[in-house]
Design a protein around this motif. Sequence first.
Motif, mmCIF file in Angstrom:
data_model
loop_
_atom_site.group_PDB
_atom_site.id
_atom_site.type_symbol
_atom_site.label_atom_id
_atom_site.label_comp_id
_atom_site.label_asym_id
_atom_site.label_seq_id
_atom_site.Cartn_x
_atom_site.Cartn_y
_atom_site.Cartn_z
ATOM 1 N N LEU A 213 139.598 83.192 94.195
ATOM 2 C CA LEU A 213 138.498 84.152 94.274
ATOM 3 C C LEU A 213 138.504 84.872 95.611
ATOM 4 O O LEU A 213 138.230 86.072 95.676
ATOM 5 N N GLU B 167 140.854 87.685 95.424
ATOM 6 C CA GLU B 167 140.295 88.773 94.616
ATOM 7 C C GLU B 167 139.257 89.554 95.412
ATOM 8 O O GLU B 167 139.185 90.791 95.323
ATOM 9 N N ILE B 168 138.424 88.839 96.162
ATOM 10 C CA ILE B 168 137.403 89.494 96.995
ATOM 11 C C ILE B 168 138.064 90.379 98.041
ATOM 12 O O ILE B 168 137.620 91.512 98.296
ATOM 13 N N ARG B 169 139.106 89.883 98.667
ATOM 14 C CA ARG B 169 139.807 90.672 99.688
ATOM 15 C C ARG B 169 140.348 91.973 99.116
ATOM 16 O O ARG B 169 140.350 93.007 99.786
ATOM 17 N N GLU C 228 139.147 93.498 96.158
ATOM 18 C CA GLU C 228 138.098 94.309 95.546
ATOM 19 C C GLU C 228 137.141 94.908 96.564
ATOM 20 O O GLU C 228 136.667 96.037 96.397
ATOM 21 N N PHE C 229 136.830 94.173 97.638
ATOM 22 C CA PHE C 229 135.748 94.595 98.530
ATOM 23 C C PHE C 229 136.219 95.001 99.923
ATOM 24 O O PHE C 229 135.430 95.000 100.868
ATOM 25 N N PHE D 110 138.069 89.013 105.151
ATOM 26 C CA PHE D 110 137.146 87.970 104.712
ATOM 27 C C PHE D 110 137.740 86.604 105.065
ATOM 28 O O PHE D 110 138.926 86.345 104.808
ATOM 29 N N LEU E 109 129.096 91.839 95.590
ATOM 30 C CA LEU E 109 129.883 90.739 96.142
ATOM 31 C C LEU E 109 129.175 89.410 95.911
ATOM 32 O O LEU E 109 129.804 88.417 95.512
ATOM 33 N N CYS F 43 129.590 88.380 92.406
ATOM 34 C CA CYS F 43 130.933 87.852 92.159
ATOM 35 C C CYS F 43 131.058 86.416 92.661
ATOM 36 O O CYS F 43 131.689 85.573 92.004
ATOM 37 N N ILE F 44 130.465 86.125 93.804
ATOM 38 C CA ILE F 44 130.484 84.757 94.328
ATOM 39 C C ILE F 44 129.790 83.820 93.350
ATOM 40 O O ILE F 44 130.273 82.724 93.060
ATOM 41 N N THR G 71 135.517 88.312 90.100
ATOM 42 C CA THR G 71 135.167 89.670 90.526
ATOM 43 C C THR G 71 134.795 90.558 89.340
ATOM 44 O O THR G 71 134.627 91.762 89.498
#
Length: 347
Positions: free
Chosen positions: A278, A281-283, A285-286, A295, A330, A333-334, A339
Amino acid sequence: MNRFEETDSDERSPAHDKRRTIEINNLLEQIRQTADKLQRDAATRGDLKLLARSLKELRYAFKVFTPYRDKRKVTIFGSARTAPDHPTYLAAQEFAAQMARDSWLVITGAGSGIMEAGHRGAGREAAMGLNIVLPFEQEANPVILGDDKLVNMKYFFTRKLMFVKECDAVVCLPGGFGTLDEAFEVLTLVQTGKRDLYPIVLLDAPGGQYWRKLDDFIRESLHHDALISPEDFALYKVTDSVDEAVAEIEQFYKVYHSMRYVRHQLVIRTKTPIADSLLEEIREEFRDILSSGDFEVRRALREEDESDLRHMPRLVFNFNRRNLGRLRLLVDCINAGSTEPASRKFP
């Protein structure tokens, strides 16, 4: 060992506690110096009365709320004119009852109508009140009247400050000018980052169109004319279902716990560590909400002084402080562990 356990030490040193004591003393001294400056500035009697009463109200309100700071609270806004047999009253009462069963406290304005419905649903033990003293009204409703968790206030601005500062979610039911003022102020504070993210729910009775019509106006006028960003629609939810309102709030705190800024970094505390997959994916997407850097999942920063939260893992990054709607996505998503919520289309 989890990667979030490989960073800063969890220990709070005596030097840290000493710095915190010095900071508190400095803040108290600033208050005293401000009072002295008012005298030197020859402030008017009216100005001094306003400041003295405001400080007195806030001090007392802080005293009342302090013992309950470790309890989640939801603020309910709505009309004082709604009759007890009205569907909106019944929706507010049922919503408050469900939240109280889940160990939440319910804050309302302590008057009649929707405020009384919130307190009736929650019950006296779970009810907190911020009553406004007006020339023509209003005595607190019988549920909260005489309770130690009731604060009577003279000024709307100090009252609204406490509503917003002390809660973990806001639910607005239909009301008049005051309710609309409260709803838009909450949205403005969250949209501009002046208040940490929390769920904002615009709740109608089943089949009601009050908030849906307002949402249509926001979409057709504010968004159409580019006066707000598409992602700002992620900051609130419109529903006519009590169950959906409750689910929106409880889902928000499924994994996410709280946030704060440490220097230029935003620290998001989570109840469980964010999985490596995850995080990647966050890195991806955001990256658009970063002002610099990346992040990171880590332990508490040394500057954080909330000792009871230091065991929690953190997502730490340099947030650009502009894209609050994206920040809300965000958090979604967490909580979802994916995501996928970021793929939502707005409006």
